[in-house]
Design an enzyme around this catalytic site. Structure first.
Site, short mmCIF file in Angstrom:
data_model
loop_
_atom_site.label_atom_id
_atom_site.label_comp_id
_atom_site.label_asym_id
_atom_site.label_seq_id
_atom_site.Cartn_x
_atom_site.Cartn_y
_atom_site.Cartn_z
N ARG A 116 0.85 -1.18 0.00
CA ARG A 116 0.00 0.00 0.00
C ARG A 116 0.89 1.24 0.00
NH1 ARG A 116 -2.64 3.05 4.70
NH2 ARG A 116 -3.95 4.51 3.55
N HIS A 120 -3.11 10.89 0.88
CA HIS A 120 -2.52 10.69 2.20
C HIS A 120 -1.91 12.03 2.60
CE1 HIS A 120 -0.92 7.37 5.01
NE2 HIS A 120 -0.56 8.51 5.56
N GLU A 140 -7.39 8.18 6.42
CA GLU A 140 -7.66 8.78 7.73
C GLU A 140 -8.20 10.21 7.66
OE1 GLU A 140 -4.05 8.48 10.00
OE2 GLU A 140 -4.11 6.31 10.07
N ASN A 188 -7.26 1.52 9.92
CA ASN A 188 -5.94 1.70 10.52
C ASN A 188 -6.13 1.65 12.02
OD1 ASN A 188 -5.14 2.16 7.93
ND2 ASN A 188 -4.53 4.30 8.23
N TYR A 205 -4.20 1.83 15.76
CA TYR A 205 -3.02 2.08 16.57
C TYR A 205 -3.30 2.04 18.07
CZ TYR A 205 -0.55 3.19 12.33
OH TYR A 205 0.02 3.10 11.09
N GLU A 240 -3.33 -0.24 7.96
CA GLU A 240 -2.14 0.14 8.74
C GLU A 240 -2.27 -0.42 10.14
OE1 GLU A 240 -1.19 4.31 9.11
OE2 GLU A 240 -1.63 4.66 7.00
O1 IFM Z 1 2.68 7.61 9.94
C1 IFM Z 1 1.31 7.60 10.13
C2 IFM Z 1 0.58 7.42 8.81
O2 IFM Z 1 0.92 8.39 7.89
C3 IFM Z 1 -0.91 7.50 9.04
N1 IFM Z 1 -1.33 6.60 10.07
C4 IFM Z 1 -0.60 6.62 11.31
C5 IFM Z 1 0.89 6.49 11.06
C6 IFM Z 1 1.66 6.50 12.39
O3 IFM Z 1 1.41 7.69 13.07
#
Ligand code: IFM
Length: 449
Positions: A74, A118, A163, A288, A290, A354
């Protein structure tokens, strides 16, 4: 093992974070060039001018992907390479770079998964109002059409936006990302115009040719820290998740959020018919993940904090491990969000577009990077994904963030997310321990044990 046959294991990057070569072959300026060159905005004044120099090291990086055994890659297309000023015909040399990338992936049997936005909006469009004006949604669809026309013979997966929450709220309310605005109303305008741009782009690209179209959200389950924080947690969930999922997958904005923001705007920028455009059917959802959010009500939030607009702040649970970003490690949050997509959003096909961890990586005496934390982190998240699949989630692929260490936005080069270590002074790439481990996961179609 739960991962279905053909599960798409891959890695992800984004244009401004790795490409460098900001003035090569007619590329125009983006809001991130402007922002990163503004003193005080990015840690140590780092910029993406050189980044990983991926633009000039394409073949070497493609070979790394092949060495890892990636099934998919990606990446994102830099809008100002294709349309230097955000309008008009395609800049042939800009598109050619992505043609070389896509062809190189195909030659290595790696599925290309481009993202069209992005965060590198052409600065010329920002000068005309950027995402706070409707025209930008239309420009985005036009740009999407150009890239689609140029590459769709070799690309089957298309992601419109990455995002939109981050682009809207960190860029327009908190002001810690480009373009650095600090207005809740601007963040709401940006949210709507990003989503409208997505819908218009889907309309433009949808040609019944079997290509799969989707959008990537940052999704973070939210829960209250104490009983009295329930309302705050609902609003954080609304702002971070439902404000994006609901319009795209249900064709409506969440009522509680419309009510919450009524003192800021009357939403007259949402025209009749817009939600129909935004909810154009997608073939998959990119997620994504995190972190989960543990939420507290905060009557006097700092203006540049993420959830100031809903009077909330995030606390980190005690005794939970944290990444180098300071983010809590809670893989159960990944399972939670996948099961939610199944239960509340009609179980769409999902790709984790992600997931990854920043670690304070460094080469040891022998030049090896023993990133045990990353191996543990990814292993636990893969298992959470596996659990979600066992509970019926239609998860079809997993892109690790990131292939390479890269420009981590306001944190500059201080945070390393890569499977591959980049020595910035020499730009030499070295596979970290996690890279070898991940190749094995891909080969086995899942983690061992
Ligand atoms: O680096 C970023 C990415 O560009 C978008 N999602 C989160 C990642 C980590 O912060």
């Amino acid at each position: 093992m739960a991962f279905p046959k053909g599960f798409l294991w891959g890695a992800a990057t984004a244009s401004y974070q790795i490409e460098g070569a900001v003035d090569r072959d007619g590329r125009g300026a983006s809001i991130w060039d402007t922002f990163s060159h503004t003193p005080g905005k990015v840690y140590r004044g780092d910029t993406g001018d050189i980044a990983c120099d991926h633009y000039h090291r394409l073949e070497e990086d493609l070979d790394l992907m092949a060495r890892l055994g990636l099934k998919a890659y990606r990446f994102s297309v830099a809008w100002p390479r294709v349309q230097p000023d955000g309008t008009g015909p395609a800049n042939r040399k800009g598109l050619d770079f992505y043609r070389r990338l896509v062809d190189g992936l195909r030659r290595r049997d790696i599925e290309p998964m481009p993202t069209l936005y992005h965060w590198d909006l052409p600065q010329a469009l920002e000068n005309r109002g950027g995402w706070t004006v409707r025209e930008t949604s239309e420009r985005f669809a036009e740009y999407a059409g150009l890239v689609y026309k140029g590459l769709s013979d070799s690309v089957s997966f298309w992601i419109t936006l990455n995002e939109p929450w981050v682009a809207a709220w960190l860029g327009h309310a908190a002001g810690v990302h480009a373009p650095g605005r600090k207005s809740v109303k601007d963040a709401l305008l940006a949210t709507h115009h990003l989503l409208l741009g997505h819908g218009l782009a889907v309309e433009t690209m949808r040609q019944g040719d079997g290509n799969r179209l989707g959008i990537t959200f940052s999704l973070s389950p939210a829960r209250p820290s104490r009983d009295r924080d329930k309302e705050a947690a609902r609003l954080v969930d609304g702002n971070a998740n439902r404000l994006y999922l609901d319009p795209v997958l249900k064709g409506r904005y969440p009522e509680d959020l419309l009510e919450h923001y009524a003192p800021v705007t009357d939403f007259s920028f949402v025209y009749d018919g817009d939600l129909g455009v935004i909810a154009a059917p997608v073939d998959f959802v990119g997620a994504n993940f995190y972190m989960r959010h543990l939420v507290r009500h905060d009557p006097e939030p700092q203006r540049d904090s993420m959830f100031a607009s809903v009077n909330a702040r995030i606390v980190i649970p005690h005794a939970v491990e944290r990444t180098a970003m300071g983010w809590p490690v809670e893989p159960e949050g990944l399972k939670e969000l996948l099961v939610r997509l199944k239960d509340e959003y009609g179980n769409p096909p999902v790709y984790i577009t992600e997931n990854g961890i920043a670690v304070h990586d460094y080469p040891d005496q022998a030049g090896e990077i023993n990133d045990e934390e990353r191996v543990r982190y990814l292993g636990s998240h893969f298992r959470a994904a596996e659990d979600a699949i066992s509970e019926g989630s239609d998860l079809r692929g997993y892109m690790v963030w990131s292939l390479l260490d890269n420009f981590e936005w306001a944190e500059g080069y201080s945070k390393r997310f890569g499977l591959v270590y980049v020595d910035y002074p020499t730009l030499k790439r070295t596979l970290k321990k996690s890279a070898g481990w991940y190749s094995e996961v891909i080969r086995r179609n899942g983690p061992a044990g």
